[in-house]
Design an enzyme around this catalytic site. Structure first.
Site, PDB file in Angstrom:
ATOM      1  N   ASP A 205       0.845  -1.193   0.000  1.00  0.00           N
ATOM      2  CA  ASP A 205       0.000   0.000   0.000  1.00  0.00           C
ATOM      3  C   ASP A 205       0.878   1.241   0.000  1.00  0.00           C
ATOM      4  OD1 ASP A 205      -2.390   1.360  -0.138  1.00  0.00           O
ATOM      5  OD2 ASP A 205      -2.791   1.293   2.005  1.00  0.00           O
ATOM      6  N   GLY A 206       0.344   2.304  -0.555  1.00  0.00           N
ATOM      7  CA  GLY A 206       0.983   3.605  -0.534  1.00  0.00           C
ATOM      8  C   GLY A 206       0.006   4.618   0.031  1.00  0.00           C
TER       9      GLY A 206
ATOM     10  N   GLU B 153       2.538   3.973  -4.184  1.00  0.00           N
ATOM     11  CA  GLU B 153       1.992   2.652  -4.510  1.00  0.00           C
ATOM     12  C   GLU B 153       3.018   1.836  -5.307  1.00  0.00           C
ATOM     13  OE1 GLU B 153      -0.730   1.302  -3.383  1.00  0.00           O
ATOM     14  OE2 GLU B 153      -2.155   2.899  -2.943  1.00  0.00           O
TER      15      GLU B 153
ATOM     16  N   ASP C 239      -4.009  -2.538  -3.504  1.00  0.00           N
ATOM     17  CA  ASP C 239      -5.315  -1.878  -3.613  1.00  0.00           C
ATOM     18  C   ASP C 239      -5.255  -0.746  -4.640  1.00  0.00           C
ATOM     19  OD1 ASP C 239      -4.009   0.198  -2.306  1.00  0.00           O
ATOM     20  OD2 ASP C 239      -5.130   0.000  -0.448  1.00  0.00           O
TER      21      ASP C 239
ATOM     22  N   HIS D 152      -9.400  -0.402   2.324  1.00  0.00           N
ATOM     23  CA  HIS D 152     -10.169  -0.140   3.546  1.00  0.00           C
ATOM     24  C   HIS D 152     -11.443  -0.983   3.626  1.00  0.00           C
ATOM     25  CE1 HIS D 152      -7.314   3.089   3.925  1.00  0.00           C
ATOM     26  NE2 HIS D 152      -7.713   3.574   2.760  1.00  0.00           N
TER      27      HIS D 152
ATOM     28  N   ASP E  32      -1.508  -0.654   4.921  1.00  0.00           N
ATOM     29  CA  ASP E  32      -1.938   0.743   5.048  1.00  0.00           C
ATOM     30  C   ASP E  32      -1.346   1.381   6.303  1.00  0.00           C
ATOM     31  OD1 ASP E  32      -3.788   3.037   4.315  1.00  0.00           O
ATOM     32  OD2 ASP E  32      -4.540   2.540   6.309  1.00  0.00           O
TER      33      ASP E  32
END
Length: 143
Positions: A9-10, A47, A69, A123, A133
């Site tokens: 994740d970024g 990302e 994501d 999320h 995250d």
């Protein structure tokens, strides 16, 4: 061959702004957590960086399932990159590909491994995605 699951994740506060990246890397019975940050960046750069750093972490050629994501990363590496390379790193509208250096690095790393790319909604309560995250935000908080 070594089998690995990666979740990346970024994050960015402001876009551009201060950013972070994170990855959970699961090999056999261990989970490794890696993260970092940059002062002036974008969410897409973070990302991409998460996926790159996670693949760089691997010491041997591996069978990888990499879950992100980011539709930008997912579509970029599985769909768009083929045409970009054919067009000498230009988009369909003849503009230079953004983040070309990162895309080239990610492409080089994908050639070292057998990678299945998966996308997951952000999320959505997925344990590993939530951890990635949190790591990306930790990368920001520790700058």
């Amino acid at each position: 061959m070594n089998q690995v699951e990666i979740f990346t994740d970024g994050a960015c506060r402001g876009n551009p702004g201060i950013g972070g990246w994170g990855a959970l890397i699961r090999e056999t019975d261990s989970e490794n957590l890696i993260y970092g940050g940059e002062l002036e960046t974008t969410n897409n750069i973070m990302e991409l960086t998460a996926a790159i750093k996670a693949l760089e972490f691997l010491k041997v050629s591996s069978i990888v399932v990499l879950t992100t994501d980011s539709k930008y990363v997912m579509q970029g590496i599985t769909e768009w990159i083929h045409n970009w390379k054919e067009r000498d790193w230009k988009t369909a509208s003849k503009k230079p590909v953004l983040n070309k250096g990162l895309w080239k690095r990610l492409d080089d790393l994908t050639n070292l491994h057998s990678i299945k790319w998966k996308w997951i909604k952000a999320h959505s309560g997925h344990r590993e995605n939530e951890i990635a995250d949190q790591l990306a935000n930790k990368g920001i908080d520790e700058l």
